[in-house]
Design a protein around this motif. Structure first.
Motif, PDB file in Angstrom:
ATOM      1  N   GLY A 199     -45.489  -1.538 -19.348  1.00 28.58           N
ATOM      2  CA  GLY A 199     -44.168  -0.400 -19.155  1.00 28.58           C
ATOM      3  C   GLY A 199     -44.378   0.739 -18.595  1.00 28.58           C
ATOM      4  O   GLY A 199     -43.745   1.514 -18.099  1.00 28.58           O
ATOM      5  N   LYS A 247     -44.061   0.306 -14.743  1.00 29.78           N
ATOM      6  CA  LYS A 247     -42.313  -0.200 -14.573  1.00 29.78           C
ATOM      7  C   LYS A 247     -41.393   0.779 -14.976  1.00 29.78           C
ATOM      8  O   LYS A 247     -40.271   0.721 -14.565  1.00 29.78           O
ATOM      9  CB  LYS A 247     -42.437  -1.490 -15.443  1.00 29.78           C
ATOM     10  CG  LYS A 247     -43.032  -2.624 -14.780  1.00 29.78           C
ATOM     11  CD  LYS A 247     -42.854  -3.800 -15.956  1.00 29.78           C
ATOM     12  CE  LYS A 247     -43.515  -5.207 -15.019  1.00 29.78           C
ATOM     13  NZ  LYS A 247     -43.451  -6.214 -15.977  1.00 29.78           N
ATOM     14  N   VAL A 248     -41.866   1.421 -16.085  1.00 27.88           N
ATOM     15  CA  VAL A 248     -40.586   2.531 -16.581  1.00 27.88           C
ATOM     16  C   VAL A 248     -41.145   3.741 -16.829  1.00 27.88           C
ATOM     17  O   VAL A 248     -40.316   4.653 -16.206  1.00 27.88           O
ATOM     18  CB  VAL A 248     -40.009   1.906 -18.106  1.00 27.88           C
ATOM     19  CG1 VAL A 248     -39.117   3.066 -18.771  1.00 27.88           C
ATOM     20  CG2 VAL A 248     -39.705   0.604 -18.070  1.00 27.88           C
ATOM     21  N   TYR A 274     -31.226   3.062 -22.419  1.00 28.21           N
ATOM     22  CA  TYR A 274     -31.926   2.058 -21.674  1.00 28.21           C
ATOM     23  C   TYR A 274     -33.278   1.461 -22.463  1.00 28.21           C
ATOM     24  O   TYR A 274     -33.408   0.307 -22.843  1.00 28.21           O
ATOM     25  CB  TYR A 274     -32.432   2.547 -20.401  1.00 28.21           C
ATOM     26  CG  TYR A 274     -33.680   1.571 -19.721  1.00 28.21           C
ATOM     27  CD1 TYR A 274     -32.876   0.335 -19.042  1.00 28.21           C
ATOM     28  CD2 TYR A 274     -34.578   1.524 -19.793  1.00 28.21           C
ATOM     29  CE1 TYR A 274     -33.978  -0.579 -18.668  1.00 28.21           C
ATOM     30  CE2 TYR A 274     -35.672   0.782 -19.454  1.00 28.21           C
ATOM     31  CZ  TYR A 274     -35.382  -0.331 -18.569  1.00 28.21           C
ATOM     32  OH  TYR A 274     -36.206  -1.403 -18.171  1.00 28.21           O
ATOM     33  N   GLN A 277     -35.921  -2.428 -23.739  1.00 28.29           N
ATOM     34  CA  GLN A 277     -37.322  -2.463 -24.085  1.00 28.29           C
ATOM     35  C   GLN A 277     -37.595  -3.464 -25.152  1.00 28.29           C
ATOM     36  O   GLN A 277     -37.189  -2.860 -26.233  1.00 28.29           O
ATOM     37  CB  GLN A 277     -38.022  -1.163 -24.255  1.00 28.29           C
ATOM     38  CG  GLN A 277     -37.947  -0.354 -23.037  1.00 28.29           C
ATOM     39  CD  GLN A 277     -38.940  -0.719 -22.033  1.00 28.29           C
ATOM     40  OE1 GLN A 277     -38.796  -1.727 -21.182  1.00 28.29           O
ATOM     41  NE2 GLN A 277     -40.252  -0.407 -22.071  1.00 28.29           N
TER      42      GLN A 277
END
Length: 310
Positions: free
Chosen positions: A97, A100-101, A141, A146
């Motif tokens: 993550g 990616k985030v 989000y 997630q």
């Protein structure tokens, strides 16, 4: 005397933040709020409370460079100093993550701050609303998409407390944060005058490290105890919160102008640079991990940042 004010202010900020965290987590447990929401909102807000209170108080006292320098300096300190010191005590396995985030959101938030400051040399109330709205959208989000919850990095705080204790910790913690910020700002501004330096210099060195102490303490405790709670995502998340929540909320209350130009010509580029540096460190030479060598690189960068600032 000014050093005593700063030291006393930092102690109150640390204690106040800890008491606020205890009350917030206990209240969330009592209300049966899901763990993921506790981790991303209550815990994040509590650990960033020193930065938030100091920045709001500084901005309201017409010390905007303290407010800006505190956040920019704290973001550099989180990745350069806190992460660097933590890595000397053990390696960190980085979650997918991160790239990616977490990292992209941190870069977007940092770039937004850079754009707002460069365009008008002030963060206006409208821009503050944009920053805070971006934070709300980011949290929505995370909650929706997630799969893994953000882990509470202070598991010993997970205890169900009586309502009177929750209320007491909440009130005393809030008063501690406010009183600590008053002492810290008074000591920092006086120190700047005594040494003939700007508020910015004190903000990006003394104040920023002081308000990053909760993150450092939590990180060291977690890694020494060999708990998996500490991750790069936690510190990156703190940086995201500092920009979007701390500066967002502060500028909604009152616009934050730039007084010292070196915030724009120097400090913010250090913040952007060390944020970008984390990505190659994570992947080189072995993917998705950071070790003591990376810690030395980060501490060296932070040391040079402090040296050229002073």
């Amino acid at each position: 005397m000014n050093f005593l004010l700063i030291f006393g202010g930092l102690i109150l900020l640390i204690l106040g933040g800890n008491w606020l965290l205890k009350s917030a987590v206990a209240l969330s447990l009592k209300l049966e709020i899901p763990k993921i929401i506790i981790g991303m909102t209550v815990v994040s807000l509590a650990t960033s409370a020193p930065e938030l209170i100091v920045s709001i108080n500084a901005a309201l006292n017409n010390s905007s460079d303290l407010a800006l320098g505190n956040v920019i300096g704290s973001n550099v300190a989180n990745l350069g100093f806190v992460l660097g010191v933590t890595l000397l005590f053990g390696k960190i396995e980085v979650q997918h993550g991160f790239y990616k985030v977490d990292w992209p959101i941190m870069i977007i938030a940092s770039s937004l701050l850079f754009f707002f400051l460069k365009s008008g040399k002030v963060i206006t109330q409208i821009e503050g609303i944009i920053l805070f709205t971006f934070l709300v959208l980011f949290l929505i989000y995370l909650l929706k998409f997630q799969k893994k919850a953000v882990i509470d990095e202070m598991p010993e705080d997970d205890e169900l407390l009586p309502s009177i204790k929750i209320f007491t910790y909440l009130v005393v913690g809030g008063l501690g944060l406010w009183g600590g910020s008053e002492l810290l700002i008074k000591g920092a501004t006086n120190l700047a005058l005594d040494f003939g330096v700007t508020e910015r210099v004190i903000a990006v060195t003394v104040v920023s490290v002081g308000t990053s102490i909760p993150e450092l303490a939590a990180s060291l405790i977690a890694i020494i105890k060999k708990e998996k709670a500490i991750s790069l995502g936690n510190l990156v998340g703190s940086n995201i919160f500092n920009i979007l929540a701390v500066l967002g909320i502060t500028s909604i209350i009152t616009p934050i102008p730039v007084v010292d130009e070196r915030l724009l010509s120097n400090d913010i580029f250090w913040m952007l640079g060390i944020s970008f540096l984390i990505l190659p460190l994570v992947f080189i030479p072995k993917g998705l991990r950071l070790n003591w060598k990376d810690g030395i690189i980060l501490l060296t960068c932070y040391g040079f940042f402090i040296y050229q600032t002073l």
